[in-house]
Design an enzyme around this catalytic site. Structure first.
Site, short mmCIF file in Angstrom:
data_model
loop_
_atom_site.label_atom_id
_atom_site.label_comp_id
_atom_site.label_asym_id
_atom_site.label_seq_id
_atom_site.Cartn_x
_atom_site.Cartn_y
_atom_site.Cartn_z
CG ASN A 37 -34.11 -1.63 -12.32
OD1 ASN A 37 -34.03 -2.34 -13.31
ND2 ASN A 37 -33.23 -0.67 -12.07
CG ASP A 60 -44.05 1.29 -3.55
OD1 ASP A 60 -42.92 1.71 -3.21
OD2 ASP A 60 -44.87 1.96 -4.19
CG PHE A 82 -29.50 -0.03 -1.12
CD1 PHE A 82 -28.29 0.54 -1.48
CD2 PHE A 82 -29.51 -0.97 -0.10
CE1 PHE A 82 -27.12 0.18 -0.83
CE2 PHE A 82 -28.34 -1.34 0.55
CZ PHE A 82 -27.15 -0.76 0.18
CB ALA A 83 -36.12 1.23 -2.31
CB SER A 126 -24.85 9.54 -6.31
OG SER A 126 -24.14 9.70 -7.50
CE1 TYR A 151 -30.07 7.86 -8.92
CE2 TYR A 151 -28.09 8.93 -9.75
CZ TYR A 151 -28.69 8.01 -8.91
OH TYR A 151 -27.93 7.26 -8.06
CE LYS A 155 -29.86 8.07 -5.10
NZ LYS A 155 -30.46 7.17 -4.11
CG ASN A 200 -23.70 1.97 -15.29
OD1 ASN A 200 -24.76 1.54 -14.86
ND2 ASN A 200 -23.32 3.21 -15.08
CG LEU A 201 -16.61 1.29 -18.96
CD1 LEU A 201 -16.66 1.47 -20.47
CD2 LEU A 201 -15.45 2.11 -18.37
NE ARG A 232 -17.49 9.00 -14.61
CZ ARG A 232 -17.14 9.96 -15.46
NH1 ARG A 232 -15.93 10.47 -15.44
NH2 ARG A 232 -18.01 10.41 -16.34
N GLY A 298 -23.17 15.39 -20.88
CA GLY A 298 -23.29 15.42 -19.42
C GLY A 298 -22.19 14.66 -18.69
N1 UDP Z 1 -18.44 4.88 -21.02
C1 UDP Z 1 -18.03 4.59 -22.32
N2 UDP Z 1 -18.80 3.74 -23.07
C2 UDP Z 1 -19.93 3.13 -22.57
C3 UDP Z 1 -20.31 3.41 -21.24
C4 UDP Z 1 -19.55 4.30 -20.49
O1 UDP Z 1 -17.04 5.12 -22.81
O2 UDP Z 1 -20.58 2.38 -23.30
C5 UDP Z 1 -17.61 5.78 -20.21
C6 UDP Z 1 -18.35 7.04 -19.76
O3 UDP Z 1 -18.20 8.06 -20.73
C7 UDP Z 1 -17.64 7.36 -18.45
C8 UDP Z 1 -17.20 6.01 -17.91
O4 UDP Z 1 -17.27 5.10 -19.02
O5 UDP Z 1 -16.48 8.11 -18.70
C9 UDP Z 1 -18.12 5.49 -16.81
O6 UDP Z 1 -19.45 5.55 -17.25
P1 UDP Z 1 -20.65 4.93 -16.43
O7 UDP Z 1 -21.91 5.21 -17.19
O8 UDP Z 1 -20.34 3.50 -16.11
O9 UDP Z 1 -20.61 5.72 -15.06
P2 UDP Z 1 -20.82 7.31 -14.74
O10 UDP Z 1 -20.84 8.06 -16.03
O11 UDP Z 1 -22.09 7.36 -14.01
O12 UDP Z 1 -19.65 7.67 -13.90
#
Ligand code: UDP
Length: 339
Positions: A37, A60, A82-83, A126, A151, A155, A200-201, A232, A298
């Site tokens: 990855n 690996d 980290f792996a 995490s 996942y 952790k 991720n955002l 966050r 979630g």
């Molecule tokens: N988020 C969003 N749109 C996206 C991706 C993430 O609104 O396309 C929001 C998500 O609902 C969360 C925040 O951004 O509130 C951070 O999400 P991310 O997946 O980056 O991190 P995690 O959920 O693991 O904290």
């Protein structure tokens, strides 16, 4: 020559930035990464930043004989592990692969460490261990909630396994609970390389700004937060990387051969999704296309870190702002688009 540190998953997002922080602090990192990855271009980026090649094993981590031979050949003093597989959604589809990979490699690694008498381990954990906290910010004493994903469970179980091994054997270990790492090295030589559509955002924001995605969907604006979007704790990946060096130094200097401890790594500040979008627009100088969509299943409503313990005991604190992190993420995205 400084102490040699094995960085498993050292070609990944946080791993590669930690390699930079280690080298800058006078350590000699050695990478072990199977590139399942991550990309080999990371090694080129590291070479441009550090002006030298970092030894790398493209193998690996779940290989006892290999680990022992690397430990001996390089006289490794500590390991930053980290792996691991890290996709929440995939972990729900392939639980056995996640338990086997994330826990199997951890057990193999500790077995090899004990066999070779290596006593310092830093583990990537995490903030998912806190689940949906009743009252942020969360301290390390905040109760750990049942994991919401396979996942997250790897952790939590990983932390428990390490704690139990440290109690029984001469092993000093620290679990670092990451909040939301974002950004890239300011040189734009290394950064995040999400495969496919980012979950991720921040990568989604930068890809949208670059025109690779049409528009960002904000997952819900009816949460019980000031602007209705989730909160966050976003931390610059170089600040996070530097915390690993502090944690390693702390473990190495610690007199207790059974040391086990956990530390939060965040900025200590909560920001909403809409705040991130606004700050990004200021950094990039252009409006970001977005719309409000349904909630994502979630998702935690609001979580941010209390970082008092990390600051007091590790002597570490963040040095970069949210805007710098977003500017570095944007510079990295622009570099990717141009290459
Ligand atoms: N988020 C969003 N749109 C996206 C991706 C993430 O609104 O396309 C929001 C998500 O609902 C969360 C925040 O951004 O509130 C951070 O999400 P991310 O997946 O980056 O991190 P995690 O959920 O693991 O904290």
């Amino acid at each position: 020559m400084g102490p040699k540190i094995l960085v498993t998953g050292g070609a990944g997002f946080i791993g590669s930035h930690t390699v930079v922080a280690l080298a800058e602090a006078g350590y000699e990192p050695v990478i072990l990464d199977d590139f399942s990855n991550s990309e080999s271009s990371v090694l080129t980026g590291l070479r441009s930043i550090l002006g030298k090649d970092i030894p790398c094993y493209a193998r690996d981590c779940n290989d006892y004989a290999l680990l022992r031979s690397i430990f001996r050949e390089h006289q490794i003093s500590g390991i930053i592990h980290f792996a691991a597989f890290k996709a929440v959604g995939e972990s729900m589809q392939e639980p056995l692969a996640y338990y086997r990979n994330n826990l199997g490699s951890l057990i193999t690694l500790m077995d090899a460490m004990l066999a070779e008498g290596i006593s310092n381990l830093i583990f990537s954990s995490s903030c998912t261990v806190y689940g949906n906290p009743d009252q942020p910010p969360v301290t390390e004493e905040t109760p750990v909630k049942p994991a919401a994903s396979v996942y997250g469970n790897t952790k939590q179980i990983g932390e428990e396994i390490i704690r139990d091994v440290c109690a029984a054997k001469p092993l000093k270990a620290i679990s670092l609970r990451y909040f939301n790492p974002i950004g890239a090295h300011p040189s734009a030589e290394i950064g995040e390389l999400p495969r496919g559509i980012p979950n991720n955002l921040v990568p989604f924001i930068t890809q949208t700004a670059a025109g690779l995605r049409k528009s960002l969907t904000i997952f819900g604006n009816d949460y019980p937060t000031p602007d209705g979007t989730c909160i966050r704790d976003y931390i610059h990946v170089m600040d996070l990387a530097e915390a690993h060096v502090s944690a390693l130094r702390y473990a190495m200097a610690h007199a207790d051969v059974h040391l086990y401890d956990t530390f939060n790594l965040g900025s200590g500040q909560g920001n909403s999704v809409l705040e991130l979008v606004q700050q990004f627009e200021q950094v990039s100088g252009s409006p970001l296309p977005y719309q409000i969509g349904p909630r994502r299943e979630g998702d935690v409503v609001a979580v941010w870190a209390d970082v008092q313990k990390s600051s007091n005991l590790l002597g570490w604190k963040t040095r970069r702002t949210l805007k710098e992190a977003l500017a570095d993420a944007w510079r990295w995205q622009q570099k990717l688009a141009g290459s």
